[in-house]
Motif scaffolding. Structure first.
Motif, mmCIF file in Angstrom:
data_model
loop_
_atom_site.group_PDB
_atom_site.id
_atom_site.type_symbol
_atom_site.label_atom_id
_atom_site.label_comp_id
_atom_site.label_asym_id
_atom_site.label_seq_id
_atom_site.Cartn_x
_atom_site.Cartn_y
_atom_site.Cartn_z
ATOM 1 N N MET A 1 38.146 28.326 31.996
ATOM 2 C CA MET A 1 38.158 29.505 32.859
ATOM 3 C C MET A 1 39.541 30.130 32.888
ATOM 4 O O MET A 1 39.884 30.867 33.803
ATOM 5 C CB MET A 1 37.683 29.142 34.266
ATOM 6 N N GLY A 2 40.329 29.804 31.861
ATOM 7 C CA GLY A 2 41.664 30.386 31.781
ATOM 8 C C GLY A 2 42.761 29.357 31.830
ATOM 9 O O GLY A 2 43.887 29.606 31.408
ATOM 10 N N LYS B 1 39.898 35.591 22.411
ATOM 11 C CA LYS B 1 40.122 36.319 23.659
ATOM 12 C C LYS B 1 41.026 37.536 23.470
ATOM 13 O O LYS B 1 41.177 38.343 24.376
ATOM 14 C CB LYS B 1 40.704 35.371 24.722
ATOM 15 N N ALA C 1 35.312 36.544 22.096
ATOM 16 C CA ALA C 1 34.942 35.362 22.892
ATOM 17 C C ALA C 1 33.653 35.681 23.651
ATOM 18 O O ALA C 1 33.494 36.786 24.165
ATOM 19 C CB ALA C 1 36.058 35.018 23.872
ATOM 20 N N TYR D 1 31.557 35.386 26.785
ATOM 21 C CA TYR D 1 31.483 35.077 28.218
ATOM 22 C C TYR D 1 30.005 35.078 28.622
ATOM 23 O O TYR D 1 29.128 35.399 27.810
ATOM 24 C CB TYR D 1 32.270 36.109 29.033
ATOM 25 N N VAL E 1 28.353 37.199 30.391
ATOM 26 C CA VAL E 1 27.738 38.531 30.259
ATOM 27 C C VAL E 1 27.544 38.943 28.804
ATOM 28 O O VAL E 1 26.915 39.963 28.547
ATOM 29 C CB VAL E 1 28.578 39.639 30.933
ATOM 30 N N ASP E 2 28.106 38.165 27.864
ATOM 31 C CA ASP E 2 28.050 38.575 26.458
ATOM 32 C C ASP E 2 26.933 37.882 25.681
ATOM 33 O O ASP E 2 26.767 38.139 24.482
ATOM 34 C CB ASP E 2 29.388 38.266 25.770
ATOM 35 N N ALA F 1 36.554 36.726 43.795
ATOM 36 C CA ALA F 1 36.761 37.934 42.986
ATOM 37 C C ALA F 1 37.176 37.609 41.551
ATOM 38 O O ALA F 1 38.197 38.076 41.057
ATOM 39 C CB ALA F 1 37.783 38.858 43.654
ATOM 40 N N MET G 1 37.129 38.068 37.607
ATOM 41 C CA MET G 1 36.994 39.333 36.874
ATOM 42 C C MET G 1 35.569 39.540 36.364
ATOM 43 O O MET G 1 35.063 40.652 36.363
ATOM 44 C CB MET G 1 37.972 39.387 35.684
ATOM 45 N N GLU G 2 34.953 38.467 35.908
ATOM 46 C CA GLU G 2 33.561 38.570 35.447
ATOM 47 C C GLU G 2 32.653 38.338 36.653
ATOM 48 O O GLU G 2 32.672 37.253 37.244
ATOM 49 C CB GLU G 2 33.275 37.501 34.375
ATOM 50 N N PRO G 3 31.862 39.334 37.018
ATOM 51 C CA PRO G 3 30.968 39.124 38.163
ATOM 52 C C PRO G 3 29.968 38.008 37.863
ATOM 53 O O PRO G 3 29.765 37.626 36.704
ATOM 54 C CB PRO G 3 30.245 40.475 38.301
ATOM 55 N N LEU H 1 34.317 31.330 30.814
ATOM 56 C CA LEU H 1 34.211 31.873 32.170
ATOM 57 C C LEU H 1 35.227 33.000 32.334
ATOM 58 O O LEU H 1 36.412 32.790 32.051
ATOM 59 C CB LEU H 1 34.513 30.805 33.216
ATOM 60 N N GLY H 2 34.772 34.147 32.799
ATOM 61 C CA GLY H 2 35.705 35.216 33.139
ATOM 62 C C GLY H 2 36.264 34.956 34.527
ATOM 63 O O GLY H 2 36.059 35.708 35.465
ATOM 64 N N GLY H 3 36.991 33.852 34.625
ATOM 65 C CA GLY H 3 37.534 33.400 35.915
ATOM 66 C C GLY H 3 36.542 32.484 36.617
ATOM 67 O O GLY H 3 35.328 32.654 36.517
ATOM 68 N N PHE I 1 37.963 29.867 39.582
ATOM 69 C CA PHE I 1 38.676 29.738 40.865
ATOM 70 C C PHE I 1 37.865 28.957 41.894
ATOM 71 O O PHE I 1 38.127 29.058 43.090
ATOM 72 C CB PHE I 1 39.058 31.111 41.434
#
Lengths: 746, 153
Positions: A67-68, A235, A240, A242, A244-245, A367, A369-371, A417-419, A421
């Motif tokens: 996730m980063g 990335k 990459a 995610y 949503v992709d 929050a 970045m990727e919902p 993962l687009g974030g 947290f």
């Protein structure tokens, strides 16, 4: 479920009795290997769940959420170090949801005790207990545990695979295994000729795995060095994948609108207008909300806008003030925990000056970045889920329930993962996707939330309050008596996972307050649980994010009351308790040139928090420019014992700091009419490139144990900034976000 | 409506309502998923693409209004043919979660096309609309300066 629930409850919130029960049971159970989830075909060898080799390539498995934080790279480097391959020779995959991928460090983190004072023995116990993570298949990425978890196990996996490959080569060549060497993905024969691992895969596949001792750290060539991230090219080029992709043949796109009064029912809805909108294929009643399936995500979101809803009432007070009144009332209840009670806080030492302060912190959204998003496909007797997530085995369990299947009928694919947290330790998005897919068997459906849906349907960092009382005498802190009140994320999350609530003292609720390495002779910290049904969850650094603010704001207030320099005051307190904590403070003092740097129009603030095994000190500098407060510089020092990849540790430190600063300056989730008021980034601002201070990071390696990296940078950020603003303005920030009380440069 | 777009040098004909934002045409129709959805209200910059070289938020450009040639991250450079900007991004190991980086790079590319040697203040001005929740800003700044040097050299 009941068995898992029982074990989970016992082990997650370890009480002393449960520990004993768990060890006895766990010692037997943990000894049995979990089934290898990798199913090698002919010519492939899966040496263990982490290394697979065929005649073409070497694949390493890093079954932790990327996730980063760089876990894919560092995890692979641990295996590669012993396997003798370079990272550019291997493919790294996340792999399936599997029992073998349990997190051995997660449960060890639940041990009572402060952490920094652990002996070798208690670290050993923590490690052994950690294997209880396996008992409920806790394949979880969180709690800054990945490196503690993988540090030995992955090197062992690499060493075993290497020796097994050597054994295959020894048989082929008719020599002893001890006469062979390995280098860059090949076995080197006594005559110097090379046999690539890929050539040996088929022969090695038939052998029993060979175990081997781990190398001395002096021989390491990858660990401790900066590694190019294995995900960096993908990335940087938009390639990459995610959540949503994910794109599948015949896939439909959907979105959901759930009750904005969280946890409340839906009394009814009128979708007559939505049905006739372009691209709309299906409207699905999810009970507490609605999904629209369409040919395009945006068309699905537009159709949701056209639905009229009749929402039920929230199960919690509908306005922010009333929510916080409920939190404050928890102070009147018996504390859930008193995890530190040194000396006697009931008596004010003679000649000491009493200091008191109350603080209040808001609920916060993750929050990412990727919902929130997930894709699901239900076919005859099989569910496949693609989800950016931190908890694939929990997803498998919960999505199986939603589809009426057994867990082993569910395949979970974890994307980038687009974030995360902490938000993606929850599984709601995957369950919704499963329920939508269940209405359209044979058709894959991707469900993506709007930003507004994401922000208003989070599991929030709990709002929290503190009542702090302390005393100073002769320039020193002699008493600290704190009370914290907030909802318990731990109990709520356990209820969601196991169906059973938690019990016993919740350590997470007071972490960052009770376990700080300061020598204060009279030191007590009590945790009061607020009984509220606002959904709360794990937010980068969890309890440390609010407790760290209470502690380090109050330590600053005590330093000022004692007429001391706040940094020297802390160094003295830390030095007498745990040297690495003093070490990071001294480092930021030097890096920032703390004393010489002070001047009119400039404020400097410091904070140090020990969390996830790592002490981190941060100094933040603010300046008044055109009547506004601007962040100009930041210095960070951390000590995690061994920095496995220093450049990545640096990135995690400033990333954690930015997350904390963003929340401190702008972050708050408030309620009106039972609904979250903040909808999108304009209501929930964050640091941007023009508000970001210059930052310098120093990574120390003096302590004895391996600390975490992903979260410890976050807790000191808010108090260091608030203390800097006090230094500049003389006004103390006892609530956040700062934008309400100070004119910040935005 | 049926509309023919030129995206990364190739023409694509799509049949969609005219108010569908370019972002969702790219992602859900054309299959170019490098451009990301972040907020839908032009507040995060994750969806940044270029139209005739100008950086735009594709979530705010309806299909019917697309006025020129579209360049997305896939057209900017590829793993086998990286742009100088992408090389700098890799040298500085900018990405963490990476979700915002397509937008960051497309915005930075437009900046460098107009201002080959941007100052820190010019970087601030051009890049402040691109949110990064991982906080990779220091490395973004360093990579832009580095790319400026590479492109000039």
């Amino acid at each position: 479920m009941s068995r898992i629930g029982k074990i989970a409850r016992r082990t997650f919130l370890i009480g002393s009795v449960a520990v004993v029960g768990g060890v006895a049971f766990g010692a037997w159970f943990v000894g049995r290997p979990a089934p290898n989830p990798l199913q090698p075909k002919d010519g492939e060898a899966a040496f263990n769940p982490f290394v697979m080799i065929d005649d073409k390539q070497i694949t390493l498995f890093a079954p932790r959420a990327e996730m980063g934080q760089g876990v894919e790279t560092t995890w692979a480097a641990l295996i590669a170090e012993e396997l003798d391959v370079t990272l550019d020779q291997v493919t790294v995959l996340h792999g399936p949801a599997a029992k073998a991928y349990y997190n051995s460090a997660m449960v060890g983190e639940g041990l009572p005790g402060k952490g920094y004072d652990n002996s070798e023995f208690s670290h050993w116990v923590g490690d052994k207990l950690g294997h209880l993570g396996k008992l409920f298949d806790l394949q979880l990425t969180g709690g800054s545990t990945s490196m503690k978890d993988g540090f030995e196990r992955m090197r062992e996996a690499g060493a075993s695979a290497r020796e097994t490959l050597k054994e295959a080569a020894a048989k082929r060549l008719g020599v002893k295994r001890a006469d062979l060497k390995t280098e860059k993905g090949a076995v080197i024969a006594p005559d110097g000729s090379r046999i690539a691992y890929t050539e040996l895969a088929a022969e090695a596949a038939g052998l029993d795995p060979v175990t081997a001792d781990l190398r001395d750290p002096g021989e390491w060539t990858l660990i401790g060095q900066n590694q190019p991230r294995t995900d960096i090219v993908a990335k940087t080029t938009g390639t990459a994948t995610y959540g949503v992709d994910v794109r599948l043949p015949g896939m439909k796109f959907a979105s959901v609108r759930m009750n904005p009064r969280l946890g409340a029912p839906m009394n009814g809805f009128d979708a007559s207008a939505a049905h006739t909108m372009p691209g709309v294929e299906k409207v699905i009643d999810l009970g507490t909300g609605v999904a629209v399936v369409a040919t395009n995500t945006w068309l699905a979101m537009q159709a949701l806008e056209a639905i009229k809803f009749d929402w039920g009432e929230a199960p919690y007070p509908s306005e922010t003030d009333a929510v916080f009144d409920t939190i404050a009332r928890a102070f009147d209840d018996k504390p859930n925990s008193t995890m530190r009670d040194d000396g006697d806080v009931s008596v004010l030492p003679e000649g000491a000056t009493e200091v008191t302060a109350d603080y209040s912190l808001p609920y916060l959204a993750h929050a990412t970045m990727e919902p929130m998003t997930a894709t699901a496909l239900l076919e005859e007797g099989k569910l496949t889920v693609w989800a950016p997530n931190q908890a694939p085995t929990i997803i498998a369990m919960k999505c199986a329930d939603a589809a009426g299947l057994e867990t082993d009928q569910v395949e979970v694919n974890t994307t980038y993962l687009g974030g995360g947290f902490g938000r993606r330790t929850e599984v709601d998005y995957a369950v919704y996707a499963t329920r939508v897919a269940a209405e359209m068997p044979g058709t894959p459906v991707q469900v993506t939330w709007s930003r507004e849906e994401d922000m208003t349907h989070d599991f929030y960092r709990p709002g929290a309050m503190a009542r702090m009382r302390g005393a100073v005498k002769d320039g020193k802190a002699v008493l600290l008596d704190g009370k914290v009140a907030a909802q318990s994320c731990t109990f709520q999350a356990m209820t969601r996972i196991t169906g059973l609530g938690g019990g016993g003292p919740d350590k997470v609720h007071v972490e960052g307050a009770f376990n700080q390495p300061y020598a204060i002779p009279n030191y007590r910290m009590a945790g009061h649980l607020a009984q509220l049904d606002v959904p709360v969850g794990f937010w980068r650094s969890v309890g440390n994010s609010f407790n760290g603010f209470f502690m380090e704001s109050f330590i600053d207030e005590m330093a000022i009351a004692a007429n001391r320099d706040p940094l020297e005051f802390r160094i003295e307190l830390a030095e007498a308790e745990w040297a690495p904590a003093a070490g990071v403070l001294k480092a930021v003092a030097e890096m920032s040139d703390w004393k010489a740097r002070k001047r009119p129009g400039r404020g400097l603030g410091v904070a140090m928090i020990y969390s996830f095994g790592t002490p981190v000190a941060e100094v933040i500098e603010v300046e008044e420019q055109d009547g506004m407060i601007r962040l100009t510089n930041a210095w960070i020092a951390c000590d995690m014992g061994i920095a496995l990849d220093p450049r990545n540790v640096e990135a995690q430190m400033f990333s954690g700091m930015v997350y904390g600063l963003s929340a401190a300056m702008f972050g708050e989730i408030t309620f009106a009419d039972g609904m979250v008021e903040q909808q999108n980034f304009p209501d929930y601002e964050a640091l941007r490139i023009h508000t970001m201070p210059k930052v310098e990071v120093r990574v120390l390696e003096t302590q004895d144990h391996l600390g975490g990296a992903g979260e410890p940078g976050t807790p000191p950020a808010a108090p260091a900034l608030a203390n800097a603003i006090f230094d500049l303005t003389g006004k103390r920030a006892r609530r956040l976000p700062l934008m309400h009380d100070f004119n910040l440069f935005v | 409506m049926s509309k023919t777009l030129t995206i990364n040098g190739k023409t694509h004909t799509v049949d969609l309502p005219g108010d569908v934002p370019l972002l969702w045409v790219l992602r859900d129709e054309v299959g170019l998923t490098g451009t990301k959805f972040g907020c839908g209200v032009a507040a995060c910059g994750a969806c940044t693409v270029q139209i005739d070289g100008e950086a735009v938020r594709s979530c705010q450009v309806p299909l019917e209004d697309v006025w020129g040639e579209v360049t997305t991250i896939e057209g900017h450079g590829t793993p086998d043919a990286l742009s100088a900007l992408q090389e700098a991004w890799i040298t500085h190991q900018v990405a963490q979660c990476g979700y915002c980086q397509s937008g960051q790079i497309m915005q930075a590319a437009a900046l460098l096309a107009q201002t080959p040697r941007p100052t820190d203040a010019q970087i601030d001005e051009a890049m402040s609309g691109n949110l990064c929740r991982c906080g990779t800003y220091p490395r973004i700044r360093a990579a832009i300066h580095d790319a400026a040097n590479r492109m000039e050299g």
